[in-house]
Design a protein around this motif. Sequence first.
Motif, PDB file in Angstrom:
ATOM      1  N   ILE A  10       1.001  11.128  -4.376  1.00  0.00           N
ATOM      2  CA  ILE A  10       1.423  10.373  -3.190  1.00  0.00           C
ATOM      3  C   ILE A  10       2.755  10.935  -2.695  1.00  0.00           C
ATOM      4  O   ILE A  10       3.703  11.067  -3.470  1.00  0.00           O
ATOM      5  N   ALA A  43      -1.838   2.885  -0.866  1.00  0.00           N
ATOM      6  CA  ALA A  43      -2.284   4.169  -1.425  1.00  0.00           C
ATOM      7  C   ALA A  43      -2.501   4.057  -2.937  1.00  0.00           C
ATOM      8  O   ALA A  43      -3.510   4.541  -3.472  1.00  0.00           O
ATOM      9  N   THR A 123      -2.298  12.182  -0.754  1.00  0.00           N
ATOM     10  CA  THR A 123      -2.211  11.193   0.320  1.00  0.00           C
ATOM     11  C   THR A 123      -0.750  10.896   0.664  1.00  0.00           C
ATOM     12  O   THR A 123       0.134  11.009  -0.186  1.00  0.00           O
ATOM     13  N   CYS A 133     -11.815   5.706  -2.746  1.00  0.00           N
ATOM     14  CA  CYS A 133     -11.636   7.137  -3.037  1.00  0.00           C
ATOM     15  C   CYS A 133     -12.856   7.726  -3.735  1.00  0.00           C
ATOM     16  O   CYS A 133     -13.106   8.926  -3.652  1.00  0.00           O
ATOM     17  N   MET A 193      -5.128  12.242   4.020  1.00  0.00           N
ATOM     18  CA  MET A 193      -5.654  12.236   2.650  1.00  0.00           C
ATOM     19  C   MET A 193      -6.690  13.343   2.494  1.00  0.00           C
ATOM     20  O   MET A 193      -7.436  13.638   3.421  1.00  0.00           O
TER      21      MET A 193
END
Length: 371
Positions: A10, A43, A123, A133, A193
Motif C-alpha cells: 500500500i 485498502a 494499491t 481482491c 490497483m
Amino acid sequence: MNANNVLGIIFSNMHDEKIRELTETRTMGSVPFGGRYRLIDFALSNMVNSGINKVGVITKSNYQSLMDHLGSGKAWDLSRKREGLFILPPFSNGNAENNSRIESLASIMRFLSHSNEEYVFLTDSDYVCNIDCKKILASHIESGADITVAYQYGHIPEKYAAPVAYEVDPDGMVRDALIQPNEDGACNYGLPMMIIGRELLMKLVSDCVSRNLYHFERDFIQRNIPNYRFNGYEFKGFIRSICSMNDYFESNMALMQPKVRSELFTSDRPIYTKVRDDMPTRYGLGSEVANSLIADGCIIEGTVENCVLFRGVHIGKNSKVSNCVIMQDSKVGQDCKLDYVIMDKDIIIKDERSLMGFQSYPVFINKGSVV
C-alpha cells in the motif's frame, strides 16, 4: 488459487498534494473518513478479507498518525509471529520525482526479495471502495497475464490523479494505455490497483531505475504493454477517488445514501479500523438529528442535519449544524450556525459563531483551531 501467495503493498503517501489541507500533518492513508475510519482502512480491509496476510505499507513523511492508527495491525488480524503488517520507512534517493511509485518500490527491493509470495497486489490509499481482491487474482491467473490492471468504465473523475485510459479488447487484454487522455465521454479509466508477479515487478522496477525512468504510468505501464501480457479487470461497484477537498466532502456525504452504505459496508467483507472504546452518544433534551452518521462518544444538544460526526464531537445547545463533516473531539459552542463546513480534529467553535460554505466550496478549519 491461494491469496496467501499474494503480498500486499500500500502506498500511503501517494497524491498527498490533492488534499493538502488534510495531509499537512498526516499521510493520505491516515486521513479520517466516514465517522470512524481512515482511508487506509479500505485498502487494508480489502486485502485482509481476501486472505492476504502479509502487507507492507510504504511511508514517506508525516506518518506518525498512520503508525498510531495501524499499531501492530491487530485490528486487521495482521499482528502475527510470521508475516503480518510491515511499516516500510521513508525513501528518497535525491530524485526530483521522489513521490514516484517506482522510486518507492526501488527503496523496498530488499523487502520484496526476502518475501516468498508469487504475486504482489499494489494499491494506493486515496480511494474508498470495497473490492474483492480474490476476483482480481482469479482473473489474473485465468488470463495467463503477466500484469493485471483494474479499471472502471465511465467518465474520468475531475482532477483525477494520473488518469490513464485503457484500450481493452473483447478478451479482456489491454492493448494500449493513453495517459491524461482528452476524453469527454466514457472510457475504461485505470483504478489505482494492480496484480503483478513479484519477480517481474522487481525486474521492471530495476529496469526503470537503471534508465532513470520514474513516471509510473508512462514508463512502467505504457512502455511495457508491447512486451508483456496485460489483463484488464473491470470493477463495476462503488468507488470514489479523493482528488480534492470537494471530493472528500462529497464522498463523506455519499454515505447518507443507503445504496452506497450497503456496497461499502457488507457483512461478509467488513471494513476494519482501530477500536476506540467510548461511551454511547448522548442526546440532550430538545436535540434533533436527521439523516446523519453519528459515531460513538458524541454529545448532541442542538440540531444536526446531513452531517458526519466523528467520535467525541460535542454540539452545544441551540446550535444548528448542517451539511458538515466534523472530526474527532471537536466542540461546537451554543447558538452557533454551521453549514457546509469541514472541521479537522480538536477544534473549538466558540458560542454564537456562524460559518457558512457552499456545496461546491465547503469551508475548511485546520486541526486544533479555535474560532
